[in-house]
Motif scaffolding. Sequence first.
Motif, short mmCIF file in Angstrom:
data_model
loop_
_atom_site.label_atom_id
_atom_site.label_comp_id
_atom_site.label_asym_id
_atom_site.label_seq_id
_atom_site.Cartn_x
_atom_site.Cartn_y
_atom_site.Cartn_z
N ALA A 2 -2.40 0.22 -9.29
CA ALA A 2 -2.77 1.62 -9.55
C ALA A 2 -4.09 1.76 -10.27
CB ALA A 2 -1.65 2.31 -10.34
N ASP A 3 -4.61 0.67 -10.82
CA ASP A 3 -5.90 0.72 -11.52
C ASP A 3 -7.08 0.68 -10.56
OD1 ASP A 3 -4.73 0.85 -14.05
OD2 ASP A 3 -4.58 -1.33 -14.18
N LEU A 4 -6.84 0.27 -9.33
CA LEU A 4 -7.91 0.25 -8.33
C LEU A 4 -8.09 1.64 -7.75
CD1 LEU A 4 -7.14 -3.07 -6.40
CD2 LEU A 4 -8.90 -2.68 -8.12
N LEU A 5 -9.32 2.11 -7.68
CA LEU A 5 -9.59 3.46 -7.18
C LEU A 5 -9.87 3.47 -5.69
CD1 LEU A 5 -11.82 4.88 -10.06
CD2 LEU A 5 -9.36 5.15 -9.70
N PHE A 6 -10.18 2.33 -5.12
CA PHE A 6 -10.50 2.26 -3.70
C PHE A 6 -10.08 0.90 -3.16
CE2 PHE A 6 -13.59 2.07 -0.06
CZ PHE A 6 -13.13 3.21 0.60
N GLU A 7 -9.58 0.89 -1.93
CA GLU A 7 -9.10 -0.31 -1.25
C GLU A 7 -7.96 -0.99 -1.99
OE1 GLU A 7 -12.35 -2.87 -0.11
OE2 GLU A 7 -12.81 -1.61 1.63
N GLU A 8 -7.18 -0.21 -2.72
CA GLU A 8 -5.98 -0.76 -3.32
C GLU A 8 -4.99 -1.16 -2.23
OE1 GLU A 8 -4.91 3.25 -2.20
OE2 GLU A 8 -6.68 2.48 -3.23
N ASP A 9 -5.10 -0.51 -1.07
CA ASP A 9 -4.24 -0.85 0.05
C ASP A 9 -4.55 -2.25 0.59
OD1 ASP A 9 -6.72 -0.01 0.87
OD2 ASP A 9 -6.01 1.36 2.42
N LEU A 10 -5.83 -2.57 0.74
CA LEU A 10 -6.21 -3.90 1.23
C LEU A 10 -5.71 -4.99 0.29
CD1 LEU A 10 -7.72 -5.77 3.15
CD2 LEU A 10 -9.82 -5.29 1.87
N GLU A 11 -5.90 -4.79 -1.00
CA GLU A 11 -5.45 -5.79 -1.98
C GLU A 11 -3.94 -5.99 -1.89
OE1 GLU A 11 -3.74 -7.45 -5.51
OE2 GLU A 11 -3.51 -5.34 -4.92
N PHE A 12 -3.21 -4.91 -1.71
CA PHE A 12 -1.75 -4.96 -1.64
C PHE A 12 -1.28 -5.69 -0.39
CE2 PHE A 12 2.21 -2.43 -0.49
CZ PHE A 12 3.03 -3.10 -1.36
N PHE A 13 -1.88 -5.36 0.75
CA PHE A 13 -1.44 -5.96 2.00
C PHE A 13 -1.88 -7.42 2.14
CE2 PHE A 13 -1.61 -1.35 3.40
CZ PHE A 13 -0.25 -1.17 3.19
N LEU A 14 -2.98 -7.79 1.50
CA LEU A 14 -3.37 -9.20 1.46
C LEU A 14 -2.32 -10.03 0.73
CD1 LEU A 14 -7.22 -9.01 0.79
CD2 LEU A 14 -6.11 -10.00 2.81
N ARG A 15 -1.76 -9.46 -0.33
CA ARG A 15 -0.68 -10.15 -1.04
C ARG A 15 0.52 -10.37 -0.11
NH1 ARG A 15 1.13 -6.80 -5.43
NH2 ARG A 15 -0.70 -5.47 -5.45
N MET A 16 0.86 -9.32 0.65
CA MET A 16 1.97 -9.43 1.59
C MET A 16 1.73 -10.54 2.61
SD MET A 16 3.21 -5.63 2.60
CE MET A 16 3.89 -4.50 1.40
N ALA A 17 0.50 -10.58 3.14
CA ALA A 17 0.17 -11.54 4.18
C ALA A 17 0.29 -12.98 3.70
CB ALA A 17 -1.24 -11.28 4.71
N SER A 18 0.22 -13.19 2.38
CA SER A 18 0.33 -14.53 1.82
C SER A 18 1.76 -15.07 1.87
CB SER A 18 -0.16 -14.54 0.37
OG SER A 18 -1.52 -14.19 0.29
N TYR A 19 2.72 -14.15 1.98
CA TYR A 19 4.12 -14.56 1.90
C TYR A 19 4.94 -14.20 3.12
CZ TYR A 19 3.14 -15.26 -3.07
OH TYR A 19 2.61 -15.70 -4.26
N PHE A 20 4.50 -13.22 3.91
CA PHE A 20 5.30 -12.74 5.02
C PHE A 20 4.53 -12.83 6.34
CE2 PHE A 20 7.01 -10.75 1.24
CZ PHE A 20 8.37 -10.90 1.41
N LYS A 21 5.30 -12.89 7.42
CA LYS A 21 4.70 -13.04 8.74
C LYS A 21 4.14 -11.70 9.23
CE LYS A 21 5.61 -14.95 13.32
NZ LYS A 21 6.65 -15.54 14.21
N THR A 22 2.84 -11.68 9.55
CA THR A 22 2.18 -10.46 10.00
C THR A 22 1.81 -10.56 11.47
OG1 THR A 22 -0.05 -11.20 9.44
CG2 THR A 22 1.23 -10.13 7.69
N TYR A 23 1.60 -9.40 12.07
CA TYR A 23 1.22 -9.35 13.49
C TYR A 23 0.27 -8.18 13.71
CZ TYR A 23 1.64 -8.97 18.57
OH TYR A 23 1.37 -8.91 19.92
N GLN A 24 -0.88 -8.48 14.32
CA GLN A 24 -1.84 -7.43 14.65
C GLN A 24 -1.76 -7.13 16.15
OE1 GLN A 24 -5.99 -8.29 13.90
NE2 GLN A 24 -6.58 -6.15 14.11
N PHE A 25 -1.67 -5.83 16.49
CA PHE A 25 -1.72 -5.44 17.90
C PHE A 25 -2.98 -4.61 18.14
CE2 PHE A 25 0.66 -2.19 15.68
CZ PHE A 25 0.26 -1.00 16.23
N TRP A 26 -3.41 -4.52 19.38
CA TRP A 26 -4.72 -3.97 19.71
C TRP A 26 -4.66 -2.64 20.45
CZ3 TRP A 26 -8.50 -6.30 17.18
CH2 TRP A 26 -8.25 -7.59 16.69
#
Length: 219
Positions: free
Chosen positions: A159-183
């Motif tokens: 909550a202290d990040l004012l911008f791209e807090e979403d990117l930081e959060f989802f990068l953490r997820m990607a370190s532990y969980f299986k992700t999939y990108q579709f086009w």
Amino acid sequence: MKISIIMPAFMAELWIARSIDSILAQTYSNWELVIVNDGSSDKTEEIIIKYSSQDSRIRYFYQSNGGPGKARNLGFKNIQGDLIAYLDSDDVMLPNHLEIRYQILKDQTVDFVYGPIWEVKEGKKKIFHGNLSDTDDGCMMPIMVMHTKECLQVGNFDADLLFEEDLEFFLRMASYFKTYQFWQPATVEYHIHEKGMHSLFEQGGDSAVLNFRSQFKLD
């Protein structure tokens, strides 16, 4: 399977009805919408209450102004679904958004999916593909993402990040969980306008964001 959609809202009276209507129009109907009013001083609350009184799937929460990260974290505390999706209060889901992403998540047997969006600016639309990376072209807006509730084991938005807090959060997820990108397909519209976080940050960085919040927050 129920999908919990989290929507932070700040000074959103001009757009939030359109955003809620787009969720009501979803072909996948087993959802709940958790809206967190982030201390708005306009008619945002009035509009939300009108919708929540008409549909029990829409649930309303209020917090003193703390930014979208803090608002989404409050949403996490109150979700009832097994899957989590996001929509900001000025963006739009196309009718098949939830259905398509749910099916991809199920078919690929992953915890986290993300894909393209329509970027809308000054009436013009173009496809945008975000990258789940911390490089200069890395961008992961919440509306691109659907994930399982288990992914919250990595914690909350910073909550202290004012911008791209979403990117930081989802990068953490990607370190532990299986992700999939579709086009394809792109099933959501990301609207860029002068009062949106994207534009404010481009205009003046953190100070522009904080100035906007302090100028219009209720408390």
